[in-house]
Motif scaffolding. Structure first.
Motif, PDB file in Angstrom:
ATOM      1  N   GLY A 353       0.806  -1.207   0.000  1.00 24.16           N
ATOM      2  CA  GLY A 353       0.000   0.000   0.000  1.00 24.16           C
ATOM      3  C   GLY A 353       0.844   1.265   0.000  1.00 24.16           C
ATOM      4  N   VAL A 354       1.942   1.257   0.757  1.00 23.39           N
ATOM      5  CA  VAL A 354       2.860   2.404   0.768  1.00 23.39           C
ATOM      6  C   VAL A 354       3.430   2.629  -0.635  1.00 23.39           C
ATOM      7  N   ILE A 355       3.810   1.527  -1.285  1.00 24.23           N
ATOM      8  CA  ILE A 355       4.399   1.631  -2.628  1.00 24.23           C
ATOM      9  C   ILE A 355       3.369   2.149  -3.631  1.00 24.23           C
ATOM     10  N   ILE A 356       2.175   1.558  -3.614  1.00 30.47           N
ATOM     11  CA  ILE A 356       1.124   1.968  -4.548  1.00 30.47           C
ATOM     12  C   ILE A 356       0.757   3.430  -4.334  1.00 30.47           C
ATOM     13  N   ASN A 357       0.664   3.832  -3.092  1.00 29.79           N
ATOM     14  CA  ASN A 357       0.324   5.217  -2.763  1.00 29.79           C
ATOM     15  C   ASN A 357       1.416   6.175  -3.226  1.00 29.79           C
ATOM     16  N   ALA A 358       2.682   5.758  -3.070  1.00 28.93           N
ATOM     17  CA  ALA A 358       3.804   6.616  -3.449  1.00 28.93           C
ATOM     18  C   ALA A 358       3.939   6.759  -4.956  1.00 28.93           C
ATOM     19  N   LEU A 359       3.465   5.738  -5.704  1.00 32.65           N
ATOM     20  CA  LEU A 359       3.611   5.739  -7.161  1.00 32.65           C
ATOM     21  C   LEU A 359       2.320   6.136  -7.862  1.00 32.65           C
ATOM     22  N   ASP A 360       1.469   6.909  -7.157  1.00 36.17           N
ATOM     23  CA  ASP A 360       0.240   7.436  -7.753  1.00 36.17           C
ATOM     24  C   ASP A 360      -0.650   6.301  -8.267  1.00 36.17           C
ATOM     25  N   ASP A 361      -0.907   5.307  -7.396  1.00 38.34           N
ATOM     26  CA  ASP A 361      -1.828   4.193  -7.651  1.00 38.34           C
ATOM     27  C   ASP A 361      -1.338   3.235  -8.736  1.00 38.34           C
ATOM     28  N   GLU A 362      -0.038   3.100  -8.876  1.00 37.94           N
ATOM     29  CA  GLU A 362       0.526   2.119  -9.804  1.00 37.94           C
ATOM     30  C   GLU A 362       0.574   0.756  -9.118  1.00 37.94           C
ATOM     31  N   HIS A 363       0.074  -0.288  -9.797  1.00 42.39           N
ATOM     32  CA  HIS A 363       0.017  -1.636  -9.213  1.00 42.39           C
ATOM     33  C   HIS A 363       0.966  -2.626  -9.885  1.00 42.39           C
ATOM     34  N   SER A 364       1.357  -2.378 -11.106  1.00 43.85           N
ATOM     35  CA  SER A 364       2.144  -3.351 -11.863  1.00 43.85           C
ATOM     36  C   SER A 364       3.602  -3.357 -11.415  1.00 43.85           C
ATOM     37  N   ILE A 365       4.095  -4.541 -11.068  1.00 40.16           N
ATOM     38  CA  ILE A 365       5.495  -4.644 -10.644  1.00 40.16           C
ATOM     39  C   ILE A 365       6.447  -4.383 -11.808  1.00 40.16           C
ATOM     40  N   PHE A 366       5.951  -4.502 -13.046  1.00 39.32           N
ATOM     41  CA  PHE A 366       6.813  -4.277 -14.201  1.00 39.32           C
ATOM     42  C   PHE A 366       6.932  -2.797 -14.555  1.00 39.32           C
ATOM     43  N   ARG A 367       6.138  -1.957 -13.904  1.00 41.62           N
ATOM     44  CA  ARG A 367       6.291  -0.514 -14.081  1.00 41.62           C
ATOM     45  C   ARG A 367       6.885   0.139 -12.830  1.00 41.62           C
ATOM     46  N   MET A 368       7.373  -0.694 -11.950  1.00 41.54           N
ATOM     47  CA  MET A 368       8.082  -0.211 -10.767  1.00 41.54           C
ATOM     48  C   MET A 368       9.581  -0.466 -10.959  1.00 41.54           C
ATOM     49  N   GLY A 369      10.350  -0.268  -9.919  1.00 44.90           N
ATOM     50  CA  GLY A 369      11.783  -0.522  -9.989  1.00 44.90           C
ATOM     51  C   GLY A 369      12.590   0.580  -9.332  1.00 44.90           C
ATOM     52  N   GLY A 444      17.055  -2.642  -9.952  1.00 47.03           N
ATOM     53  CA  GLY A 444      17.036  -2.270 -11.354  1.00 47.03           C
ATOM     54  C   GLY A 444      16.828  -0.777 -11.536  1.00 47.03           C
ATOM     55  N   PRO A 445      16.585  -0.367 -12.777  1.00 49.12           N
ATOM     56  CA  PRO A 445      16.394   1.071 -13.050  1.00 49.12           C
ATOM     57  C   PRO A 445      15.092   1.585 -12.448  1.00 49.12           C
ATOM     58  N   LEU A 446      15.064   2.882 -12.166  1.00 45.70           N
ATOM     59  CA  LEU A 446      13.877   3.504 -11.588  1.00 45.70           C
ATOM     60  C   LEU A 446      12.745   3.479 -12.597  1.00 45.70           C
ATOM     61  N   GLY A 447      11.587   3.012 -12.156  1.00 49.14           N
ATOM     62  CA  GLY A 447      10.410   2.978 -13.014  1.00 49.14           C
ATOM     63  C   GLY A 447       9.547   4.203 -12.784  1.00 49.14           C
ATOM     64  N   THR A 448       8.340   3.981 -12.319  1.00 48.74           N
ATOM     65  CA  THR A 448       7.440   5.096 -12.020  1.00 48.74           C
ATOM     66  C   THR A 448       8.027   5.953 -10.900  1.00 48.74           C
ATOM     67  N   PRO A 449       8.080   7.256 -11.072  1.00 50.86           N
ATOM     68  CA  PRO A 449       8.689   8.111 -10.036  1.00 50.86           C
ATOM     69  C   PRO A 449       7.831   8.192  -8.778  1.00 50.86           C
ATOM     70  N   VAL A 450       8.496   8.401  -7.651  1.00 52.75           N
ATOM     71  CA  VAL A 450       7.814   8.529  -6.368  1.00 52.75           C
ATOM     72  C   VAL A 450       7.234   9.932  -6.257  1.00 52.75           C
ATOM     73  N   THR A 451       5.928   9.992  -5.944  1.00 51.29           N
ATOM     74  CA  THR A 451       5.256  11.295  -5.836  1.00 51.29           C
ATOM     75  C   THR A 451       4.761  11.588  -4.428  1.00 51.29           C
ATOM     76  N   LYS A 452       4.843  10.606  -3.527  1.00 52.75           N
ATOM     77  CA  LYS A 452       4.283  10.808  -2.186  1.00 52.75           C
ATOM     78  C   LYS A 452       5.054   9.960  -1.187  1.00 52.75           C
ATOM     79  N   ARG A 453       5.264  10.477  -0.009  1.00 53.44           N
ATOM     80  CA  ARG A 453       5.976   9.750   1.044  1.00 53.44           C
ATOM     81  C   ARG A 453       5.025   9.421   2.187  1.00 53.44           C
ATOM     82  N   PRO A 454       5.188   8.263   2.811  1.00 59.22           N
ATOM     83  CA  PRO A 454       4.302   7.913   3.934  1.00 59.22           C
ATOM     84  C   PRO A 454       4.644   8.704   5.183  1.00 59.22           C
TER      85      PRO A 454
END
Length: 622
Positions: A353-369, A444-454
């Motif tokens: 939930g922290v990760i999804i919230n920080a990445l603006d509701d991104e759920h796919s592990i292949f768009r993270m990193g 790996g390389p940075l995927g979706t940028p972090v937009t929010k911190r818990p």
């Protein structure tokens, strides 16, 4: 201290009622105070009761608190009564404490949601229903809590109801669990008609006195209870609702998977272990269901893209381990794994939930990193939880509980090598899909940028659960010792050919194999994973496992479409024709009488006079 027992479920119930009635007029701070505070008080009272229970055990190792008689008709007198022993106490401790941490997290996670007070009302009703289920001294009250968690799961899975997909997921969970609940209700009817009571302790005693091992009634009743358990605990063949349940908010997923709902089936079988001991075919079926589910769910978890769906299949697999333990007679090992699983699975979902919230509701592990350095607290806590899930040897809680189940699958009186092999294969799969997520999300390389911190409210529960995910394994002896007074000890009958240390060494090796394979395919040489999926056979298997082995397709073809076809054929049946005829007659009568509404007053007066004459004549000349 035991006299405070009724407050443990009463406080969440009262807070849920308060939030329903006046929550819309409360500020968000006040709603959070009511929602979180009531669970905190419930957890605090549970700890106080636990201290008193273990320091000064009640006579017989149990305490019953009868509040009132619920129904009294024809000798049927179920009570609103609570029963406390080591089994129910251990589970209530976990539910209230883990639930409290999830509520703290929710206060920040849901802060911008328009249904803030409604969310806490549902969550508190969820916790209260689960506590009722666990403390009930009779199966009818247990069934009330059972249906309560089913209702709350529907409300919470479909919490964001404006999205039709969320409503569909909620209905799917509600309908599928109703299938199991129907089996359970029939089982309760059978038990009452044959044994004359639904008081759990009296029922177990009468079953052992009146039914021999293998008795038809015992076997049928146990299979019916198993039907209810597989529905609530998302085991084969009623498991397909759980992955879609990820439509709800992440704190709901954490509570659903770690402390409530899916563990209800495990508790039901453990609580009625006497009945299952009298029904060897049903107990064997419990082990088979668990072994098959843990494998099928493990393969499906390995193909998911959505981080929450990976964890959902992981829950199905870990509950499968608990069912396997129950089926081979390792009752205490199953409940110990429930305890450790609650810690690391709650942490995994909250971390997700922290990760999804920080990445603006991104759920796919292949768009993270690349989040290891961006979100260090989330990384380290998720890594600890993942290692506990996969069973990092001799350190994490999951190793101690899961490897105990695997060993019992070999050595217990009802165990056999095939169950042991299933447990080992599940351990390898767990390591593979767990580190697949970790390497994809944090390296790996940075995927979706972090937009929010818990904030602190979301971070502190992560740290507490991470601590418990490590030290929880060292609670093995206290937990097993407490449960020893309630559940039978595991009887080792097949220890030859393998030792417990040898079994643990093999499991540790498989952990390392899974870790290294995930490292190669999902970090070092990701093109190899892509090549495997591009292969025709690999693509077919990936699609098959991704779709939960085609169970949704099978159920759609076998049940949904035939039902829709039948309703289309039968939409104009004779029952509808009768009521349509009544409606048509009413319509014709209206049209006929409407012609008398001419607006001519003299005709109205004449009609009234004629009617009066006819009425008087009927009275005089009757």
């Amino acid at each position: 201290m035991n006299s405070l027992l009724w407050l443990i479920p009463a406080l969440p119930f009262a807070s849920a009622l308060m939030l329903v009635l006046v929550g819309s007029r409360l500020s968000r701070r006040a709603s959070a105070a009511v929602g979180v505070g009531s669970i905190w008080l419930s957890a605090l009272i549970t700890i106080v009761v636990a201290v008193g229970f273990f320091t000064a055990p009640p006579p017989g190792g149990s305490y019953t608190q009868v509040l009132w008689t619920w129904i009294n008709i024809g000798g049927f007198e179920p009570q609103i009564g609570l029963y406390l022993d080591a089994l129910s106490l251990v589970m209530v401790l976990v539910v209230t404490f883990v639930g409290f941490l999830i509520h703290i997290y929710s206060a920040e996670f849901m802060i911008e949601d328009e249904g803030y007070s409604r969310f806490f009302a549902y969550m508190n009703l969820f916790v209260a229903s689960m506590i009722t289920l666990l403390l009930a001294n009779n199966l009818l009250l247990l069934y009330l809590g059972w249906e309560g968690v089913g209702l709350c799961s529907y409300l919470l899975i479909g919490f964001w109801y404006r999205d039709p997909a969320n409503g569909a997921a909620a209905r799917k969970a509600f309908i599928l669990t109703r299938v199991g609940d129907t089996a359970l209700s029939v089982g309760l009817y059978l038990l009452f008609t044959r044994l004359g009571t639904l008081q759990i302790q009296d029922l177990m005693q009468r079953a052992s006195e009146h039914w021999l091992a293998g008795s038809t009634y015992a076997v049928v009743a146990a299979f019916l209870l198993l039907g209810g358990a597989v529905g609530k605990s998302a085991q084969l063949p009623l498991q397909v609702w759980l992955p879609d349940a990820m439509a709800g908010p992440t704190p709901v997923s954490a509570l659903l998977h770690a402390a409530t709902m899916v563990t209800a089936g495990v508790y039901l079988i453990a609580r009625t272990h006497v009945l299952f001991s009298l029904a060897p075919p049903a107990q064997f079926a419990v082990a088979v269901v668990g072994a098959v589910t843990l494998l099928l769910a493990g393969f499906s978890a390995f193909t998911q893209h959505d981080i929450k769906r990976v964890l959902a299949y992981s829950t199905m697999s870990q509950i499968g381990y608990m069912f396997l333990a129950l089926g081979v007679g390792a009752w205490q090992a199953a409940m110990f794994h429930f305890v450790t699983h609650a810690f690391f699975k709650a942490l995994l979902f909250l971390g997700a939930g922290v990760i999804i919230n920080a990445l603006d509701d991104e759920h796919s592990i292949f768009r993270m990193g690349g989040l290891r350095k961006e979100m260090p607290v989330a990384f380290w806590t998720f890594l600890i939880a993942g290692c506990s899930l996969a069973g990092l040897p001799f350190i994490t809680a999951g190793f101690f509980s899961k490897d105990l189940i695997i060993w019992d699958a070999w050595s217990a009186s009802q165990g056999n090598p095939l169950f042991w092999l299933a447990g080992m294969a599940g351990a390898l799969l767990t390591s593979l899909y767990t580190f697949r997520v970790i390497f994809r999300v944090f390296f790996g390389p940075l995927g979706t940028p972090v937009t929010k911190r818990p904030g602190y409210a979301m971070t502190i529960p992560l740290l507490v659960l991470a601590f418990l995910s490590v030290v929880g394994g060292y609670l093995k002896q206290p937990v097993l010792g407490a449960l020893n007074s309630v559940l039978p000890a595991t009887v080792e009958a097949h220890a030859s050919g393998l030792t417990e240390i040898g079994s643990e060494a093999i499991a540790a090796l498989l952990f390392l194999v899974g870790l290294y394979s995930a490292y190669v395919f999902h970090l070092q040489k990701r093109n190899l994973a892509e090549a495997l999926v591009a292969n025709p056979i690999g693509r077919m298997l990936n699609q098959w496992w991704f779709a939960d082995w085609g169970f949704d397709w099978i159920y759609d073809k076998a049940f949904v479409q035939p039902f829709i076809w039948a309703t289309q054929i039968n939409k104009n049946d004779f029952v509808d024709a009768f009521y349509s005829g009544v409606a048509r007659l009413t319509e014709l009568s209206y049209r006929g009488l409407s012609h008398t509404e001419t607006g001519r007053v003299r005709w109205y007066a004449t009609a009234m006079a004629a009617g009066s004459v006819v009425f008087i004549a009927m009275v005089v000349f009757r």
